[in-house]
Design a protein around this motif. Structure first.
Motif, PDB file in Angstrom:
ATOM      1  N   LEU A 121       0.806  -1.212   0.000  1.00  0.00           N
ATOM      2  CA  LEU A 121       0.000   0.000   0.000  1.00  0.00           C
ATOM      3  C   LEU A 121       0.845   1.271   0.000  1.00  0.00           C
ATOM      4  CD1 LEU A 121      -2.771  -1.007   2.595  1.00  0.00           C
ATOM      5  CD2 LEU A 121      -2.926  -1.014   0.105  1.00  0.00           C
ATOM      6  N   LEU A 122       1.974   1.234   0.691  1.00  0.00           N
ATOM      7  CA  LEU A 122       2.737   2.456   0.897  1.00  0.00           C
ATOM      8  C   LEU A 122       4.082   2.472   0.176  1.00  0.00           C
ATOM      9  CD1 LEU A 122       2.084   2.952   4.727  1.00  0.00           C
ATOM     10  CD2 LEU A 122       0.884   4.010   2.821  1.00  0.00           C
ATOM     11  N   TRP A 123       4.795   1.355   0.200  1.00  0.00           N
ATOM     12  CA  TRP A 123       6.167   1.359  -0.313  1.00  0.00           C
ATOM     13  C   TRP A 123       6.377   0.142  -1.208  1.00  0.00           C
ATOM     14  CZ3 TRP A 123       5.691   1.300   5.260  1.00  0.00           C
ATOM     15  CH2 TRP A 123       5.587   2.574   5.801  1.00  0.00           C
ATOM     16  N   GLU A 124       5.953   0.232  -2.412  1.00  0.00           N
ATOM     17  CA  GLU A 124       6.107  -0.878  -3.344  1.00  0.00           C
ATOM     18  C   GLU A 124       7.586  -1.181  -3.560  1.00  0.00           C
ATOM     19  OE1 GLU A 124       4.796  -2.158  -7.880  1.00  0.00           O
ATOM     20  OE2 GLU A 124       4.191  -0.222  -7.041  1.00  0.00           O
ATOM     21  N   GLY A 125       7.951  -2.434  -3.397  1.00  0.00           N
ATOM     22  CA  GLY A 125       9.340  -2.841  -3.556  1.00  0.00           C
ATOM     23  C   GLY A 125      10.130  -2.856  -2.266  1.00  0.00           C
ATOM     24  N   THR A 135      15.650   1.341   2.636  1.00  0.00           N
ATOM     25  CA  THR A 135      14.672   2.010   3.479  1.00  0.00           C
ATOM     26  C   THR A 135      13.375   2.218   2.707  1.00  0.00           C
ATOM     27  OG1 THR A 135      15.336   4.245   2.815  1.00  0.00           O
ATOM     28  CG2 THR A 135      16.564   3.225   4.628  1.00  0.00           C
ATOM     29  N   PRO A 136      12.249   2.409   3.406  1.00  0.00           N
ATOM     30  CA  PRO A 136      11.003   2.710   2.703  1.00  0.00           C
ATOM     31  C   PRO A 136      11.131   3.930   1.803  1.00  0.00           C
ATOM     32  CG  PRO A 136      10.560   2.157   4.985  1.00  0.00           C
ATOM     33  CD  PRO A 136      12.042   2.247   4.860  1.00  0.00           C
ATOM     34  N   ASP A 137      11.908   4.912   2.238  1.00  0.00           N
ATOM     35  CA  ASP A 137      12.136   6.121   1.439  1.00  0.00           C
ATOM     36  C   ASP A 137      12.818   5.765   0.117  1.00  0.00           C
ATOM     37  OD1 ASP A 137      12.220   8.763   0.719  1.00  0.00           O
ATOM     38  OD2 ASP A 137      13.924   9.269   1.982  1.00  0.00           O
ATOM     39  N   MET A 138      13.792   4.871   0.154  1.00  0.00           N
ATOM     40  CA  MET A 138      14.482   4.440  -1.072  1.00  0.00           C
ATOM     41  C   MET A 138      13.541   3.668  -1.991  1.00  0.00           C
ATOM     42  SD  MET A 138      18.171   3.172   0.391  1.00  0.00           S
ATOM     43  CE  MET A 138      18.649   2.529  -1.215  1.00  0.00           C
ATOM     44  N   ALA A 139      12.667   2.866  -1.385  1.00  0.00           N
ATOM     45  CA  ALA A 139      11.742   2.071  -2.199  1.00  0.00           C
ATOM     46  C   ALA A 139      10.826   2.961  -3.023  1.00  0.00           C
ATOM     47  CB  ALA A 139      10.919   1.159  -1.287  1.00  0.00           C
ATOM     48  N   VAL A 140      10.518   4.148  -2.498  1.00  0.00           N
ATOM     49  CA  VAL A 140       9.602   5.055  -3.189  1.00  0.00           C
ATOM     50  C   VAL A 140      10.351   6.021  -4.101  1.00  0.00           C
ATOM     51  CG1 VAL A 140       7.878   6.881  -2.885  1.00  0.00           C
ATOM     52  CG2 VAL A 140       7.888   4.891  -1.367  1.00  0.00           C
ATOM     53  N   ASN A 144      16.797   9.557  -5.115  1.00  0.00           N
ATOM     54  CA  ASN A 144      16.410  10.863  -4.576  1.00  0.00           C
ATOM     55  C   ASN A 144      15.930  10.777  -3.129  1.00  0.00           C
ATOM     56  OD1 ASN A 144      16.914  12.201  -7.062  1.00  0.00           O
ATOM     57  ND2 ASN A 144      14.912  11.525  -7.837  1.00  0.00           N
ATOM     58  N   ALA A 145      16.023   9.596  -2.548  1.00  0.00           N
ATOM     59  CA  ALA A 145      15.556   9.415  -1.174  1.00  0.00           C
ATOM     60  C   ALA A 145      16.410  10.212  -0.198  1.00  0.00           C
ATOM     61  CB  ALA A 145      15.584   7.932  -0.805  1.00  0.00           C
ATOM     62  N   GLN A 146      15.766  10.700   0.844  1.00  0.00           N
ATOM     63  CA  GLN A 146      16.489  11.454   1.875  1.00  0.00           C
ATOM     64  C   GLN A 146      17.277  10.521   2.786  1.00  0.00           C
ATOM     65  OE1 GLN A 146      13.956  13.921   4.301  1.00  0.00           O
ATOM     66  NE2 GLN A 146      15.634  14.717   5.532  1.00  0.00           N
ATOM     67  N   PHE A 147      16.732   9.342   3.031  1.00  0.00           N
ATOM     68  CA  PHE A 147      17.389   8.371   3.909  1.00  0.00           C
ATOM     69  C   PHE A 147      17.797   7.153   3.081  1.00  0.00           C
ATOM     70  CE2 PHE A 147      14.362  10.743   6.534  1.00  0.00           C
ATOM     71  CZ  PHE A 147      15.231  11.253   7.490  1.00  0.00           C
ATOM     72  N   MET A 148      19.084   7.071   2.793  1.00  0.00           N
ATOM     73  CA  MET A 148      19.623   5.978   1.995  1.00  0.00           C
ATOM     74  C   MET A 148      20.130   4.872   2.911  1.00  0.00           C
ATOM     75  SD  MET A 148      19.238   7.122  -1.110  1.00  0.00           S
ATOM     76  CE  MET A 148      20.281   6.030  -2.071  1.00  0.00           C
ATOM     77  N   GLY A 149      19.896   3.638   2.519  1.00  0.00           N
ATOM     78  CA  GLY A 149      20.425   2.515   3.269  1.00  0.00           C
ATOM     79  C   GLY A 149      21.894   2.286   2.960  1.00  0.00           C
ATOM     80  N   PRO A 150      22.566   1.449   3.732  1.00  0.00           N
ATOM     81  CA  PRO A 150      23.988   1.172   3.487  1.00  0.00           C
ATOM     82  C   PRO A 150      24.185   0.299   2.256  1.00  0.00           C
ATOM     83  CG  PRO A 150      23.170  -0.241   5.223  1.00  0.00           C
ATOM     84  CD  PRO A 150      22.046   0.693   4.885  1.00  0.00           C
TER      85      PRO A 150
END
Length: 301
Positions: A121-125, A135-140, A144-150
């Motif tokens: 519903l919120l973060w496809e992938g 992170t959910p931010d990266m998935a969306v 351009n995500a603000q919070f990148m995973g390692p």
């Protein structure tokens, strides 16, 4: 004066006021620094604290060596150190609790378990798996995500060379240091000062080795793995747990170094050694915490 029924009360001192000033400057300076300000206030507070603690503990040591401490006062030192270590246990329990919450509760909720809105519903992938690399931010938002995973996680063994075994080396170093500090303690109880100084010196050296190895691990994480304090919740929990533990190891090493220097000056005896015992209690505590970190942060990553 020192009797069973008396309690030594030192003369009035400005040191508590200086300690409060130093801690206040450090707190304010740290807050300003992380918000982009100068670190000078934090440094000034640290200098005040070092000066205060040096004078304060020098006074306490002088009073004890002069026989001014009663049995009641010595018991208060024991209780004081016991409560201090208990507070440290609660401190790390909070961070281990945060790790448990994220891994066992928050991630499944983000993935849609338990009736919570999930990735469909919120973060496809988004893959709700630990270590959290995306992170959910990266998935969306992708790049351009603000919070990148390692880019990589710090599992054991994780690197393609011997340095990848650093968590194990540090575990061996700390567990060995628990053995050496125990040998030193036993030697002191048996009035073997030469053996006490030798093994306490080895313990201090092992503590320094641990700190150097952890610094090397952090350098590699930042420069080659993309693992930083800003790389999502995984990076945050990793550095908060291991970083605070490293700070405690540093403090413990300094404490044992001071005890080593005191031992070289002939301080301590089989019947009067609580300064060293307090430092050794603290050292065993940081060793136990590291075992928990090794298991839950590295092995079960």
């Amino acid at each position: 004066m020192s009797t069973e029924s008396s309690y030594y009360v030192p003369e009035q001192s400005k040191l508590p006021v200086l300690a409060a000033l130093g801690m206040g400057l450090m707190a304010y300076g740290a807050g300003s620094w992380v918000q982009g300000g100068s670190a000078l206030v934090l440094l000034a507070g640290a200098i005040v604290m070092v000066f205060t603690l040096y004078n304060w503990f020098s006074t306490v040591i002088h009073e004890n060596m002069a026989g001014m401490n009663s049995a009641q006062l010595k018991r208060s030192y024991v209780w004081g150190m016991s409560w201090f270590i208990f507070s440290e246990v609660m401190f790390f329990a909070c961070f281990f609790g945060a790790l448990f919450y994220v891994r066992v509760l928050a991630l499944p909720w983000l993935g849609g378990e338990g009736g919570h809105a999930g990735n469909d519903l919120l973060w496809e992938g988004f893959e709700p798996a630990w270590p959290l690399m995306t992170t959910p931010d990266m998935a969306v938002n992708g790049e351009n995500a603000q919070f990148m995973g390692p880019e990589q996680h710090m599992s054991f063994p994780g690197w393609a060379n011997l340095l990848g075994w650093l968590p194990l080396w540090n575990t061996i170093v700390l567990l060995s240091s628990s053995v050496t500090v125990h040998i030193a303690h036993t030697a002191l109880k048996n009035s073997n000062r030469a053996k006490f100084n030798l093994w306490l010196g080895v313990t201090v050296l092992l503590g320094a080795i641990f700190i150097v190895l952890q610094i090397e691990e952090y350098i590699h994480a930042y420069q080659h793995m993309g693992l930083t304090l800003e790389s999502g919740i995984y990076g945050t929990t990793f550095f908060m747990l291991t970083g605070f533990h490293g700070a405690h190891v540093t403090m413990g090493t300094i404490m044992l170094l001071i005890m080593f220097l005191r031992g070289l000056k002939g301080h301590f005896s089989p019947d009067d050694q609580f300064g060293f015992e307090a430092a050794s209690w603290y050292w065993h505590f940081v060793d136990v915490v590291w075992v928990g970190l090794f298991i839950f942060v590295y092995v079960l990553a």
